[in-house]
Design a protein around this motif. Structure first.
Motif, PDB file in Angstrom:
ATOM      1  N   ASN A 173       0.828  -1.211   0.000  1.00  0.00           N
ATOM      2  CA  ASN A 173       0.000   0.000   0.000  1.00  0.00           C
ATOM      3  C   ASN A 173       0.861   1.260   0.000  1.00  0.00           C
ATOM      4  O   ASN A 173       0.539   2.249  -0.669  1.00  0.00           O
ATOM      5  CB  ASN A 173      -0.936   0.003   1.201  1.00  0.00           C
ATOM      6  N   TYR A 174       1.952   1.227   0.762  1.00  0.00           N
ATOM      7  CA  TYR A 174       2.826   2.402   0.807  1.00  0.00           C
ATOM      8  C   TYR A 174       3.458   2.648  -0.560  1.00  0.00           C
ATOM      9  O   TYR A 174       3.474   3.783  -1.058  1.00  0.00           O
ATOM     10  CB  TYR A 174       3.909   2.224   1.865  1.00  0.00           C
ATOM     11  N   ILE A 175       3.980   1.602  -1.160  1.00  0.00           N
ATOM     12  CA  ILE A 175       4.626   1.746  -2.471  1.00  0.00           C
ATOM     13  C   ILE A 175       3.612   2.177  -3.525  1.00  0.00           C
ATOM     14  O   ILE A 175       3.883   3.080  -4.334  1.00  0.00           O
ATOM     15  CB  ILE A 175       5.311   0.429  -2.876  1.00  0.00           C
ATOM     16  N   ALA A 176       2.431   1.563  -3.505  1.00  0.00           N
ATOM     17  CA  ALA A 176       1.400   1.937  -4.480  1.00  0.00           C
ATOM     18  C   ALA A 176       0.989   3.392  -4.317  1.00  0.00           C
ATOM     19  O   ALA A 176       0.796   4.117  -5.300  1.00  0.00           O
ATOM     20  CB  ALA A 176       0.192   1.018  -4.335  1.00  0.00           C
ATOM     21  N   GLY A 177       0.855   3.846  -3.071  1.00  0.00           N
ATOM     22  CA  GLY A 177       0.510   5.248  -2.842  1.00  0.00           C
ATOM     23  C   GLY A 177       1.617   6.191  -3.257  1.00  0.00           C
ATOM     24  O   GLY A 177       1.366   7.232  -3.870  1.00  0.00           O
ATOM     25  N   LYS A 178       2.839   5.821  -2.954  1.00  0.00           N
ATOM     26  CA  LYS A 178       3.993   6.672  -3.265  1.00  0.00           C
ATOM     27  C   LYS A 178       4.167   6.861  -4.771  1.00  0.00           C
ATOM     28  O   LYS A 178       4.520   7.948  -5.230  1.00  0.00           O
ATOM     29  CB  LYS A 178       5.256   6.051  -2.666  1.00  0.00           C
ATOM     30  N   TYR A 179       3.868   5.808  -5.529  1.00  0.00           N
ATOM     31  CA  TYR A 179       4.105   5.858  -6.970  1.00  0.00           C
ATOM     32  C   TYR A 179       2.818   5.917  -7.794  1.00  0.00           C
ATOM     33  O   TYR A 179       2.774   5.521  -8.948  1.00  0.00           O
ATOM     34  CB  TYR A 179       4.986   4.675  -7.396  1.00  0.00           C
ATOM     35  N   ASN A 180       1.757   6.439  -7.169  1.00  0.00           N
ATOM     36  CA  ASN A 180       0.522   6.776  -7.874  1.00  0.00           C
ATOM     37  C   ASN A 180      -0.118   5.567  -8.552  1.00  0.00           C
ATOM     38  O   ASN A 180      -0.532   5.634  -9.719  1.00  0.00           O
ATOM     39  CB  ASN A 180       0.792   7.878  -8.912  1.00  0.00           C
ATOM     40  N   LEU A 181      -0.208   4.465  -7.812  1.00  0.00           N
ATOM     41  CA  LEU A 181      -0.812   3.244  -8.349  1.00  0.00           C
ATOM     42  C   LEU A 181      -2.050   2.831  -7.554  1.00  0.00           C
ATOM     43  O   LEU A 181      -2.416   1.666  -7.520  1.00  0.00           O
ATOM     44  CB  LEU A 181       0.221   2.107  -8.325  1.00  0.00           C
ATOM     45  N   LEU A 182      -2.702   3.811  -6.924  1.00  0.00           N
ATOM     46  CA  LEU A 182      -3.863   3.512  -6.085  1.00  0.00           C
ATOM     47  C   LEU A 182      -5.140   4.210  -6.567  1.00  0.00           C
ATOM     48  O   LEU A 182      -6.072   4.403  -5.792  1.00  0.00           O
ATOM     49  CB  LEU A 182      -3.584   3.904  -4.629  1.00  0.00           C
ATOM     50  N   GLY A 183      -5.193   4.602  -7.836  1.00  0.00           N
ATOM     51  CA  GLY A 183      -6.395   5.220  -8.366  1.00  0.00           C
ATOM     52  C   GLY A 183      -6.491   6.703  -8.076  1.00  0.00           C
ATOM     53  O   GLY A 183      -5.654   7.281  -7.381  1.00  0.00           O
ATOM     54  N   LYS A 184      -7.554   7.322  -8.576  1.00  0.00           N
ATOM     55  CA  LYS A 184      -7.682   8.778  -8.483  1.00  0.00           C
ATOM     56  C   LYS A 184      -8.481   9.238  -7.269  1.00  0.00           C
ATOM     57  O   LYS A 184      -8.441  10.418  -6.917  1.00  0.00           O
ATOM     58  CB  LYS A 184      -8.324   9.335  -9.760  1.00  0.00           C
ATOM     59  N   ASP A 185      -9.224   8.329  -6.630  1.00  0.00           N
ATOM     60  CA  ASP A 185     -10.013   8.734  -5.464  1.00  0.00           C
ATOM     61  C   ASP A 185     -10.275   7.523  -4.569  1.00  0.00           C
ATOM     62  O   ASP A 185      -9.860   6.401  -4.866  1.00  0.00           O
ATOM     63  CB  ASP A 185     -11.326   9.402  -5.889  1.00  0.00           C
TER      64      ASP A 185
END
Length: 222
Positions: free
Chosen positions: A73-85
């Protein structure tokens, strides 16, 4: 090693492989420290590096992260891989958790005695074709990605899981053309294409050496 991402785990897939995949898809370089002895593991425990006395451990942004889901989750959030909202993130999380169920079944295979592997493979096949793959097949109908209009961590996890499924059950995607087509598209994403090349930090299927190392490091000698 300030500023560098360092992965502490075995020289094999296990619970660290989704982390490698996510970093690879994000185009992020990282270093690895491989656990090979029980003494290494005990040293990490004594230093307080493993909050729950478990690996994987990832050093990133001055933190020592444990627990695979938290790391991803941290990596996905850091590199914009968690969607737009938040709504997209909820869908991404659901798809990702389903894939984690599948990959956990696969990860367990090399640690099973021979007499139990056939049953586990049958259970994997039944679960994948009856419970999981239909969900992703439907989600990809007329859509390039699982959620929204750009790559997310769920897409990366599906790519990894689909390849792992084919390694163990080579024709399993024959009834899921959307997933197979998705796999083909993902192979052309530049960062993923690079991660799939020989010499990358993607790990091969687990062998006896990997299994023996894991058992030696995590189980104290009696």
């Amino acid at each position: 090693m300030s500023g560098k991402i360092v992965l502490h785990y075995f020289n094999g897939r296990g619970r660290m492989e989704p982390v490698r995949w996510l970093l690879g898809a994000a185009g992020v370089e990282f270093e690895e420290v491989f656990l090979t002895t029980r003494a290494q593991y005990e040293k990490m425990l004594e230093a307080g590096d493993l909050m729950f006395k478990q690996v994987p451990l990832v050093e990133i942004d001055g933190m020592k992260l444990v627990q695979t889901k938290a790391i991803l989750n941290y990596i996905a959030g850091k590199y914009n891989l968690l969607g737009k909202d938040l709504k997209e993130r909820a869908m991404i999380d659901m798809y990702s958790e389903g894939l984690r169920d599948v990959m956990d079944m696969i990860t367990a295979l090399p640690f099973l005695p021979p007499e139990k592997k056939a049953a586990q493979l049958k259970s994997l096949e039944d679960s994948a074709t009856g419970r999981y793959l239909p969900i992703y097949e439907k989600a990809l109908t007329g859509s390039q990605f699982l959620v929204g209009d750009k790559l997310s961590c769920a897409d990366v996890h599906l790519m990894e899981a689909s390849l792992m499924l084919e390694e163990n059950l080579c024709t399993i995607l024959s009834s899921f053309p959307n997933v197979k087509a998705f796999q083909g598209r993902m192979k052309n994403v530049p960062t993923i294409k690079k991660f799939l090349q020989p010499g990358s930090k993607r790990k091969p299927p687990p062998d006896d050496v990997y299994v023996k190392t894991v058992m030696t490091v995590l189980r104290p000698q009696l």
